[in-house]
Design an enzyme around this catalytic site. Structure first.
Site, PDB file in Angstrom:
ATOM      1  CG  ASP A 126      -1.495  -2.477  31.636  1.00 20.30           C
ATOM      2  OD1 ASP A 126      -0.571  -2.135  31.044  1.00 20.30           O
ATOM      3  OD2 ASP A 126      -1.005  -3.890  30.873  1.00 20.30           O
ATOM      4  CD  GLU A 173       3.707  -5.865  29.814  1.00 26.06           C
ATOM      5  OE1 GLU A 173       5.233  -6.798  29.250  1.00 26.06           O
ATOM      6  OE2 GLU A 173       3.069  -6.221  30.884  1.00 26.06           O
TER       7      GLU A 173
END
Length: 429
Positions: free
Chosen positions: A93, A158
């Protein structure tokens, strides 16, 4: 041909085949895996899984949240029981783009200019993922034997405090050393920790606004309180504890007072015609590498309960607490455990050696000013470091970019380190 000569030739190939590395990075950048909103990494993770399988990894793709899977893989060593294993970790991400009109390039199309690679995730941290994949690809193509296991985790979440790496570790992952390829500018780092929490004051009775005079003046006869006003006392208590920490706690590599308690969000009351019967405060707590989040949370609770004990109303209606969470999106809570850096460990020293052979100087080492998933791996007992390409100043930024030469050097370093570490015998002691 000796293994060292093979590694040198592979490192030379990194320069000769840098277009392949950059093409791989471009493919990763093209996936708009922005978090939040998240739930958008499936195609990117399927692509990464294909890359790992092509390199001989046994892989598993499994959803942590719908549309957001982790990819875990293992390339089994030829003498896995007797030689050291290595875990490589990174997150798929990327941070929000913001107003794309402020970008001079397309955030999701790799742009090369004046020695830098531009695009969302080049620094944080698809650059690191691409370099790891390319290093593994070159080692595989050359037939370099790895006697110990090589593990690879591409995780989700994250950027939004989601437990992608934590979920991997909870499935029982084990390794002798781990490298998290997050943004460190090729410095070897540990980190402090972060935990969020909710402090709530709740009145057992709800009163009309017209009752306020009877609650606050002599002879009123109503033993009530505004939860908002009582929360103000607790906020003052948090400020006092924060100042106490600044005086009594420190850790090398951090400026004094880095351990903070931020009252980030407050929610209270229901309507102007009522006395506020509930108030919740969302706090963000930064703590040092030699502390764990449970003890820090317990210290805050103890302090606020002592503050409450000094107030006639709060004494009988003490605050309640809810700490952390597995997702800032789903639960409005997160935990990033801290990570101490063991500069005497065999893994640290081996990585320093590989870095020095490529760059001619020893790497900087110390503490990251931010937090990563590395703390979760360390918490599960695996010696871990943060070590990746990219400068933190460019991460999350408009026109995010990374230095191409640094990306090439990182690939060369990791080729040497993987080949070295996975061919070291386990300690016989």
């Amino acid at each position: 041909m000796s293994n060292s000569i093979t590694i040198q030739k592979l490192q030379q190939q990194v320069d000769a085949r840098q277009d392949e590395l950059l093409a791989l990075l471009g493919e990763l950048i093209a996936f708009p895996t922005v978090s939040p909103p998240a739930r958008n990494t499936m195609l990117a993770q399927q692509f990464l899984e294909q890359q790992l399988r092509a390199c001989g990894f046994e892989t598993e793709l499994w959803e942590v949240y719908p549309g957001d899977p982790n990819v875990t893989g293992v390339k089994r060593g030829t003498e896995r029981d007797a030689y050291r294993s290595l875990l490589l970790n990174g997150h798929m991400d990327v941070a929000e783009v913001g107003d794309s009109r402020k970008w001079q390039v397309d955030p999701f199309k790799l742009t090369l200019k004046e020695g830098r690679a531009y695009g969302r995730g080049t620094a944080d941290m698809k650059g690191g993922l691409a370099a790891l994949l390319f290093a593994v690809k070159l080692l595989t193509e050359a037939g370099v034997e790895l006697k110990g296991d090589l593990l690879f985790h591409s995780v989700i979440g994250e950027e939004a405090g989601e437990a992608g790496t934590r979920a991997c570790m909870e499935k029982g992952c084990q390794a002798d050393f781990a490298v998290v390829a997050d943004t460190s500018g090729l410095a070897i780092q540990g980190q402090g920790g972060v935990i969020t929490g909710w402090v709530t004051v709740q009145s057992p009775v709800t009163y009309h606004d017209g009752m306020r005079s009877r609650m606050i003046h002599a002879g009123g006869g109503v033993s009530g309180a505004s939860a908002i006003e009582k929360m103000a006392k607790l906020i003052t208590g948090l400020q006092e504890l924060e100042r106490h920490w600044a005086v009594t706690k420190s850790y090398p590599g951090f400026p004094p007072g880095s351990n903070t308690i931020n009252p980030a969000v407050i929610e209270g009351g229901r309507h102007a015609a009522f006395i506020a019967d509930r108030c919740s405060l969302w706090i963000t707590v930064h703590f040092y590498p030699n502390e764990d989040y449970e003890s820090v949370a317990a210290e805050i609770e103890d302090h606020l309960l002592r503050v409450a004990a000094g107030d006639p109303w709060l004494r009988n209606h003490p605050p309640t607490f809810h700490w952390g969470g597995r997702s800032m999106i789903e639960e409005r809570g997160e935990i990033f455990p801290s990570l101490e850096l063991d500069t005497e460990s065999e893994g640290f020293k081996a990585l320093v050696m590989s870095h020095e052979h490529v760059r001619g100087i020893k790497p900087q080492s110390g503490m990251s000013p931010t937090v990563t998933d590395a703390g979760w791996i360390g918490r599960f007992g695996i010696p871990t470091v943060i070590y990746g390409p990219g400068e933190l100043a460019h991460a999350h930024a408009v026109n995010e970019s990374t230095d191409i030469q640094e990306l090439l050097d990182y690939t060369k370093i990791m080729i040497a380190f993987i080949a070295d570490w996975c061919n070291r015998p386990k300690c016989a002691c």
